[in-house]
Write a protein that holds these residues in place. Sequence first.
Motif, short mmCIF file in Angstrom:
data_model
loop_
_atom_site.label_atom_id
_atom_site.label_comp_id
_atom_site.label_asym_id
_atom_site.label_seq_id
_atom_site.Cartn_x
_atom_site.Cartn_y
_atom_site.Cartn_z
N ALA A 81 24.97 35.37 38.42
CA ALA A 81 24.40 34.08 38.03
C ALA A 81 22.96 34.00 38.51
O ALA A 81 22.63 34.44 39.62
N PHE A 82 22.11 33.42 37.66
CA PHE A 82 20.71 33.20 37.98
C PHE A 82 20.42 31.71 37.87
O PHE A 82 20.67 31.10 36.83
N ARG A 83 19.92 31.13 38.97
CA ARG A 83 19.55 29.72 38.99
C ARG A 83 18.16 29.57 38.39
O ARG A 83 17.21 30.21 38.82
N CYS A 84 18.05 28.70 37.39
CA CYS A 84 16.79 28.45 36.73
C CYS A 84 16.11 27.22 37.35
O CYS A 84 16.75 26.44 38.07
N GLU A 85 14.82 27.04 37.07
CA GLU A 85 14.04 25.97 37.68
C GLU A 85 14.51 24.59 37.28
O GLU A 85 14.46 23.65 38.08
N ASN A 86 14.95 24.43 36.03
CA ASN A 86 15.41 23.14 35.54
C ASN A 86 16.21 23.40 34.26
O ASN A 86 16.28 24.53 33.78
N PRO A 87 16.84 22.36 33.69
CA PRO A 87 17.65 22.57 32.49
C PRO A 87 16.88 23.19 31.32
O PRO A 87 17.41 24.06 30.62
N ALA A 88 15.63 22.79 31.12
CA ALA A 88 14.85 23.37 30.03
C ALA A 88 14.60 24.86 30.25
O ALA A 88 14.51 25.63 29.30
N HIS A 89 14.50 25.26 31.51
CA HIS A 89 14.31 26.67 31.83
C HIS A 89 15.54 27.49 31.45
O HIS A 89 15.42 28.63 30.99
N VAL A 90 16.74 26.90 31.61
CA VAL A 90 17.96 27.58 31.16
C VAL A 90 17.84 27.90 29.68
O VAL A 90 18.07 29.03 29.25
N ASP A 91 17.45 26.89 28.89
CA ASP A 91 17.32 27.07 27.45
C ASP A 91 16.28 28.14 27.13
O ASP A 91 16.49 29.00 26.26
N ALA A 92 15.13 28.10 27.82
CA ALA A 92 14.05 29.05 27.54
C ALA A 92 14.45 30.48 27.89
O ALA A 92 14.17 31.41 27.12
N VAL A 93 15.10 30.68 29.02
CA VAL A 93 15.52 32.03 29.42
C VAL A 93 16.57 32.55 28.45
O VAL A 93 16.53 33.71 28.01
N TYR A 94 17.53 31.70 28.10
CA TYR A 94 18.56 32.09 27.14
C TYR A 94 17.91 32.52 25.82
O TYR A 94 18.23 33.59 25.29
#
Length: 137
Positions: A81-94
Motif C-alpha cells: 500500500a502507498f499513502r497518497c498526499e490527498n484523495p485527488a492524488h490517489v486519482d492522479a496516481v491511479y
Amino acid sequence: MNSSTAAPRFAFVGIAVSDMAASVAFYRRLGLAFPEGAEQEPHVEAELPGGVLLVLDSESTIRSFHPGWRPPTGGARVGLAFRCENPAHVDAVYEDLVGAGYHGELKPFDAFWGQRYAVVHDPDGNGVDLLSPLPGS
C-alpha cells in the motif's frame, strides 16, 4: 525464545519478479529509489521509510538457491500500500499507472472506512493499494 534472546527484527518485503526491468519501472513510478542500472540486476533493494527494504528478486535468482521453487498459483500472495498526499492524488496516481499500461484492478472510490482507495497490479499481478484519508476522517 528465552528472555535474554532478542526477537528478530523485521527487515524487508521480498517480491519474486518475472521481469526485473518492468517491476523496477513500476515501483520507480510510485517513488521508490532503485540504483541506476537496477533493471539489469538479478536482485535489487529500495529503502522504505523506517529502514525496511522492498527487495525484488528475479525468478532465476530464487531458483539459483532454491531449485524447486515455483511461482505461486491462484493469485497474488503479497499486497503493498502507498499513502497518497490527498484523495485527488490517489486519482492522479491511479490514472498515471493505468495510462502507462498497468492493470487497474479497482478504480478510485470513497471507501466506507474513510479513505479514497484504489488498487493497481504490479507487472506480476500483485495488488498495490493507493490510499488517502478522506476530509473529515
